[in-house]
Scaffold this motif. Structure first.
Motif, short mmCIF file in Angstrom:
data_model
loop_
_atom_site.label_atom_id
_atom_site.label_comp_id
_atom_site.label_asym_id
_atom_site.label_seq_id
_atom_site.Cartn_x
_atom_site.Cartn_y
_atom_site.Cartn_z
N TYR A 198 0.85 -1.70 9.03
CA TYR A 198 0.93 -0.61 8.06
C TYR A 198 1.35 -1.16 6.72
O TYR A 198 2.06 -2.16 6.64
CB TYR A 198 2.00 0.41 8.50
CG TYR A 198 1.84 0.90 9.90
CD1 TYR A 198 1.00 1.96 10.20
CD2 TYR A 198 2.51 0.28 10.95
CE1 TYR A 198 0.84 2.41 11.50
CE2 TYR A 198 2.36 0.72 12.26
CZ TYR A 198 1.52 1.78 12.53
OH TYR A 198 1.36 2.22 13.82
N ASN A 199 0.95 -0.50 5.65
CA ASN A 199 1.53 -0.74 4.33
C ASN A 199 2.78 0.12 4.27
O ASN A 199 2.77 1.25 4.75
CB ASN A 199 0.56 -0.34 3.22
CG ASN A 199 -0.64 -1.24 3.17
OD1 ASN A 199 -0.50 -2.45 3.09
ND2 ASN A 199 -1.83 -0.66 3.25
N ARG B 77 -4.35 2.92 2.73
CA ARG B 77 -3.46 3.87 2.06
C ARG B 77 -4.06 5.27 1.91
O ARG B 77 -3.65 6.05 1.07
CB ARG B 77 -2.99 3.34 0.71
CG ARG B 77 -2.21 2.06 0.84
CD ARG B 77 -1.71 1.59 -0.48
NE ARG B 77 -1.26 0.22 -0.35
CZ ARG B 77 -0.07 -0.21 -0.73
NH1 ARG B 77 0.78 0.61 -1.26
NH2 ARG B 77 0.25 -1.46 -0.58
N CYS C 261 1.62 3.75 5.39
CA CYS C 261 0.22 4.12 5.20
C CYS C 261 -0.69 3.26 6.07
O CYS C 261 -0.41 2.08 6.32
CB CYS C 261 -0.19 3.95 3.75
SG CYS C 261 0.76 4.91 2.57
N CYS D 235 -1.02 8.58 4.82
CA CYS D 235 0.38 8.17 4.65
C CYS D 235 1.32 9.23 5.18
O CYS D 235 0.97 10.41 5.25
CB CYS D 235 0.70 7.95 3.17
SG CYS D 235 -0.29 6.67 2.38
#
Length: 123
Positions: free
Chosen positions: A91-92, A111, A107, A114
Motif C-alpha cells: 500500500y501507499n 492511489r 491507498c 484510499c
C-alpha cells in the motif's frame, strides 16, 4: 484490505530509518476502538503490530503487522509504502502525527482507492 484499515486502511515506502519513526513510535488506539497497534523500528524499517483486537470477525488478529518504509515530509508527516505479509499486499501510506493524535491514509490501485483512519496515543 482489513488490516489496511488498521493503519490507514491500514497497514507501510521510500527509505525507512528508526529516526523517521520517532514521532509515531508507541502504542496507538484506532478511532473505532477495535484495535491497538504498537509502532516501533524493526531493522531498517518501521513495523505496526496489532497488540489488541476487540472484534476479530473481520480477520484482524493480534500479531498481524505492516512493515513500512517511511520518509519524513516535514510537519509531522511521513510517507512511503506498507507491506502486509499476511495478505501479501503493498500500500501507499501517509502518516500525520502530532505525538498524541495520528492519522493514517492508506491507498491501493495507484492511489485510486484510499481509506483514512484516526488514532490516539494509548496510555
Amino acid at each position: 484490505m482489513r488490516f489496511l484499515s488498521l493503519l490507514a486502511a491500514s497497514g507501510l515506502i521510500l527509505s525507512a530509518t528508526a529516526a523517521s519513526a520517532n514521532t509515531i513510535d508507541g502504542t496507538w488506539m484506532r478511532g473505532d476502538g477495535n484495535a491497538r497497534v504498537r509502532i516501533a523500528p524493526c531493522g531498517d524499517k518501521v513495523c505496526a503490530t496489532n497488540v489488541w483486537i476487540g472484534d476479530t470477525s473481520n480477520g484482524e488478529e493480534v500479531g498481524d503487522r505492516l512493515i513500512m518504509t517511511l520518509a519524513p515530509e516535514g510537519g509531522g508527516r511521513l510517507a512511503g509504502t506498507a507491506f502486509d505479509p499476511k495478505r501479501q499486499r503493498s500500500y501507499n501510506i501517509i502518516i500525520t502525527s502530532n505525538g498524541q493524535q495520528m492519522s493514517t491514509k492508506g491507498c491501493i490501485l495507484g492511489r485510486l482507492l484510499c481509506r483514512e483512519v484516526t488514532w490516539t496515543a494509548a496510555r
